[in-house]
Design an enzyme around this catalytic site. Structure first.
Site, PDB file in Angstrom:
ATOM      1  N   SER A  32      56.754 -21.387 -11.368  1.00  0.00           N
ATOM      2  CA  SER A  32      55.617 -21.113 -10.477  1.00  0.00           C
ATOM      3  C   SER A  32      55.787 -19.794  -9.743  1.00  0.00           C
ATOM      4  O   SER A  32      56.783 -19.590  -9.061  1.00  0.00           O
ATOM      5  CB  SER A  32      55.481 -22.212  -9.425  1.00  0.00           C
ATOM      6  OG  SER A  32      55.210 -23.434 -10.011  1.00  0.00           O
ATOM      7  N   HIS A  63      50.484 -20.410 -13.061  1.00  0.00           N
ATOM      8  CA  HIS A  63      51.038 -20.388 -14.418  1.00  0.00           C
ATOM      9  C   HIS A  63      50.016 -19.736 -15.350  1.00  0.00           C
ATOM     10  O   HIS A  63      48.960 -20.311 -15.607  1.00  0.00           O
ATOM     11  CB  HIS A  63      51.314 -21.811 -14.909  1.00  0.00           C
ATOM     12  CG  HIS A  63      52.429 -22.500 -14.180  1.00  0.00           C
ATOM     13  ND1 HIS A  63      53.702 -22.573 -14.676  1.00  0.00           N
ATOM     14  CD2 HIS A  63      52.454 -23.121 -12.996  1.00  0.00           C
ATOM     15  CE1 HIS A  63      54.471 -23.220 -13.823  1.00  0.00           C
ATOM     16  NE2 HIS A  63      53.733 -23.573 -12.791  1.00  0.00           N
ATOM     17  N   HIS A  85      54.058 -29.452 -17.892  1.00  0.00           N
ATOM     18  CA  HIS A  85      54.817 -30.337 -17.008  1.00  0.00           C
ATOM     19  C   HIS A  85      54.535 -31.801 -17.344  1.00  0.00           C
ATOM     20  O   HIS A  85      53.440 -32.145 -17.800  1.00  0.00           O
ATOM     21  CB  HIS A  85      54.436 -30.097 -15.549  1.00  0.00           C
ATOM     22  CG  HIS A  85      54.799 -28.742 -15.036  1.00  0.00           C
ATOM     23  ND1 HIS A  85      53.977 -27.652 -15.192  1.00  0.00           N
ATOM     24  CD2 HIS A  85      55.900 -28.306 -14.361  1.00  0.00           C
ATOM     25  CE1 HIS A  85      54.565 -26.586 -14.646  1.00  0.00           C
ATOM     26  NE2 HIS A  85      55.723 -26.953 -14.135  1.00  0.00           N
ATOM     27  N   TYR A  87      54.057 -34.096 -15.146  1.00  0.00           N
ATOM     28  CA  TYR A  87      53.035 -34.635 -14.231  1.00  0.00           C
ATOM     29  C   TYR A  87      51.608 -34.310 -14.665  1.00  0.00           C
ATOM     30  O   TYR A  87      50.641 -34.890 -14.158  1.00  0.00           O
ATOM     31  CB  TYR A  87      53.268 -34.160 -12.783  1.00  0.00           C
ATOM     32  CG  TYR A  87      53.217 -32.658 -12.576  1.00  0.00           C
ATOM     33  CD1 TYR A  87      52.023 -31.950 -12.599  1.00  0.00           C
ATOM     34  CD2 TYR A  87      54.385 -31.948 -12.336  1.00  0.00           C
ATOM     35  CE1 TYR A  87      51.988 -30.586 -12.410  1.00  0.00           C
ATOM     36  CE2 TYR A  87      54.366 -30.577 -12.137  1.00  0.00           C
ATOM     37  CZ  TYR A  87      53.164 -29.900 -12.178  1.00  0.00           C
ATOM     38  OH  TYR A  87      53.137 -28.546 -12.006  1.00  0.00           O
ATOM     39  N   GLU A  88      51.466 -33.384 -15.626  1.00  0.00           N
ATOM     40  CA  GLU A  88      50.123 -33.090 -16.139  1.00  0.00           C
ATOM     41  C   GLU A  88      49.657 -34.159 -17.120  1.00  0.00           C
ATOM     42  O   GLU A  88      48.518 -34.113 -17.581  1.00  0.00           O
ATOM     43  CB  GLU A  88      50.125 -31.727 -16.842  1.00  0.00           C
ATOM     44  CG  GLU A  88      50.353 -30.566 -15.886  1.00  0.00           C
ATOM     45  CD  GLU A  88      50.482 -29.236 -16.618  1.00  0.00           C
ATOM     46  OE1 GLU A  88      49.454 -28.578 -16.822  1.00  0.00           O
ATOM     47  OE2 GLU A  88      51.605 -28.877 -16.995  1.00  0.00           O
ATOM     48  N   ALA A 115      60.596 -23.174  -9.350  1.00  0.00           N
ATOM     49  CA  ALA A 115      60.472 -23.264  -7.899  1.00  0.00           C
ATOM     50  C   ALA A 115      60.982 -24.648  -7.515  1.00  0.00           C
ATOM     51  O   ALA A 115      60.692 -25.627  -8.206  1.00  0.00           O
ATOM     52  CB  ALA A 115      59.011 -23.108  -7.497  1.00  0.00           C
ATOM     53  N   MET A 213      60.145 -30.367 -10.348  1.00  0.00           N
ATOM     54  CA  MET A 213      59.395 -31.189 -11.303  1.00  0.00           C
ATOM     55  C   MET A 213      59.456 -30.634 -12.729  1.00  0.00           C
ATOM     56  O   MET A 213      58.599 -30.930 -13.555  1.00  0.00           O
ATOM     57  CB  MET A 213      57.929 -31.290 -10.849  1.00  0.00           C
ATOM     58  CG  MET A 213      57.766 -31.815  -9.423  1.00  0.00           C
ATOM     59  SD  MET A 213      56.049 -31.724  -8.885  1.00  0.00           S
ATOM     60  CE  MET A 213      56.222 -32.011  -7.114  1.00  0.00           C
ATOM     61  N   SER A 214      60.469 -29.819 -13.021  1.00  0.00           N
ATOM     62  CA  SER A 214      60.532 -29.216 -14.366  1.00  0.00           C
ATOM     63  C   SER A 214      61.974 -29.078 -14.819  1.00  0.00           C
ATOM     64  O   SER A 214      62.858 -29.797 -14.352  1.00  0.00           O
ATOM     65  CB  SER A 214      59.848 -27.842 -14.328  1.00  0.00           C
ATOM     66  OG  SER A 214      60.611 -26.925 -13.567  1.00  0.00           O
ATOM     67  N   ASN A 237      60.740 -23.680  -0.618  1.00  0.00           N
ATOM     68  CA  ASN A 237      60.444 -24.405   0.625  1.00  0.00           C
ATOM     69  C   ASN A 237      61.616 -25.327   0.888  1.00  0.00           C
ATOM     70  O   ASN A 237      62.333 -25.703  -0.038  1.00  0.00           O
ATOM     71  CB  ASN A 237      59.165 -25.238   0.451  1.00  0.00           C
ATOM     72  CG  ASN A 237      59.278 -26.202  -0.717  1.00  0.00           C
ATOM     73  OD1 ASN A 237      59.143 -25.792  -1.877  1.00  0.00           O
ATOM     74  ND2 ASN A 237      59.549 -27.451  -0.434  1.00  0.00           N
ATOM     75  N   HIS A 249      51.496 -26.301  -1.948  1.00  0.00           N
ATOM     76  CA  HIS A 249      51.732 -25.446  -3.113  1.00  0.00           C
ATOM     77  C   HIS A 249      51.555 -23.964  -2.760  1.00  0.00           C
ATOM     78  O   HIS A 249      52.194 -23.103  -3.373  1.00  0.00           O
ATOM     79  CB  HIS A 249      50.795 -25.866  -4.251  1.00  0.00           C
ATOM     80  CG  HIS A 249      51.080 -25.192  -5.561  1.00  0.00           C
ATOM     81  ND1 HIS A 249      52.322 -25.254  -6.177  1.00  0.00           N
ATOM     82  CD2 HIS A 249      50.301 -24.448  -6.387  1.00  0.00           C
ATOM     83  CE1 HIS A 249      52.279 -24.563  -7.312  1.00  0.00           C
ATOM     84  NE2 HIS A 249      51.066 -24.070  -7.470  1.00  0.00           N
TER      85      HIS A 249
HETATM   86  N1  HPA Z   1      59.670 -30.884  -4.278  1.00  0.00           N
HETATM   87  C1  HPA Z   1      59.459 -30.973  -5.602  1.00  0.00           C
HETATM   88  N2  HPA Z   1      59.159 -29.944  -6.361  1.00  0.00           N
HETATM   89  C2  HPA Z   1      59.070 -28.741  -5.780  1.00  0.00           C
HETATM   90  C3  HPA Z   1      59.268 -28.564  -4.405  1.00  0.00           C
HETATM   91  C4  HPA Z   1      59.592 -29.696  -3.609  1.00  0.00           C
HETATM   92  O1  HPA Z   1      59.784 -29.626  -2.387  1.00  0.00           O
HETATM   93  N3  HPA Z   1      59.102 -27.237  -4.146  1.00  0.00           N
HETATM   94  C5  HPA Z   1      58.794 -26.635  -5.326  1.00  0.00           C
HETATM   95  N4  HPA Z   1      58.781 -27.542  -6.321  1.00  0.00           N
END
Ligand code: HPA
Length: 274
Positions: A32, A63, A85, A87-88, A115, A213-214, A237, A249
């Site tokens: 990301s 993306h 991903h 989750y998609e 990320a 998540m990847s 973050n 996001h």
């Molecule tokens: N959690 C899960 N996936 C993420 C995060 C998070 O805080 N930040 C970026 N991808």
């Protein structure tokens, strides 16, 4: 993994071969907000995912969805801007389609970037983390189902998913360019909702430093095929509950943008040393 999958992977690899004079030696999957690295390749051939047979589309903001093959520091690179991903709603064999194609193209190393949320309270937003190991909490595995021996063995070893050699190279590149990097364990979760503070305390307890998540599906498929893996997380973050503020996001993309130059510098330094 059906035999169809192998044929689909071969068809995509053939389409790429037909467009590239020089095949890539190394692949870089861009997470990301990190897609702009693909624009730094020289003598580049650009292939939108939509024009490659059987290639899954990623629809996440940030993306771009293209494969760029070109030169960085004298090395031929395949940069993948955008990934599919879990989750998609893709199944994991689809999530690792691009990794499979890279393997069939003959790529020796794959650099997986992402990320991630910082669980380790010693991290700060904007930190870069070399992934030393992972924990798979996706509740699934891309190697599930009948095994296609043309990709790799039924029970592949995972005792060193993230190559010690490549991690040492990442440290050398970071030192030479004055880019601070941390090391840690990445835990992959389903998403797409961010975690609760209780989940983050749980993930810290089981040994995770960063959450995302990847990456884990691609790393598993790459090791299955004998490809050397390097994983790099941008801590975009602090994870839920670490700071007294909600997650979103936009913050992820904003931080990725802020550290983009350092991240690109680190990638270039690593590639020069391969
Ligand atoms: N959690 C899960 N996936 C993420 C995060 C998070 O805080 N930040 C970026 N991808």
């Amino acid at each position: 993994m059906t035999n169809d999958m192998y044929e689909h992977v071969e068809a995509a690899a053939a389409a790429i071969r037909s467009q590239c004079q020089t095949l890539p030696q190394t692949a870089v999957v861009l997470g990301s907000g990190l897609g702009e690295f693909a624009d730094t390749l020289l003598d580049a051939v650009r292939m939108p995912y939509a024009e490659l047979p059987h290639w899954p589309a990623s629809k996440v903001v940030g993306h771009a969805g293209r494969l760029v093959v070109g030169n960085v520091g004298g090395r031929q690179i395949a940069a993948l801007a955008g990934r599919a991903h879990f989750y998609e709603g893709h199944d994991l064999s689809t999530v690792v389609f691009a990794t499979r194609v890279m393997g069939r193209l003959g790529v020796r190393e794959i650099i997986l970037t992402n990320a991630a949320g910082g669980i380790n309270t010693g991290f700060a937003s904007g930190a870069l983390m070399v992934i030393d190991d992972h924990i798979n909490l996706l509740g699934s595995n891309p190697l599930l189902g009948s095994n296609d021996e043309r990709f790799g063995p039924r029970f592949p070893d995972m005792s060193e998913v993230y190559s010690r050699r490549l991690r040492t190279i990442a440290d050398a590149a970071a030192r030479a360019r004055g880019i601070p990097v941390s090391h840690g364990v990445y835990v992959a979760v389903h998403g797409p909702s961010y975690e609760t503070p209780a989940e983050i305390r749980f993930l810290r307890t089981i040994g995770a430093d960063a959450v995302g998540m990847s990456t884990v599906p691609e790393a598993l498929a790459a090791r299955h095929m004998g490809i050397e893996v390097l994983g790099l997380s941008c801590i975009t973050n602090m994870a839920a509950g670490v700071l007294p503020q909600p997650l979103n996001h936009e913050e992820v993309l904003e931080t990725a943008r802020r550290v983009r130059d350092a991240f690109i510098g680190l990638l270039e330094g690593i590639i020069e040393r391969l």
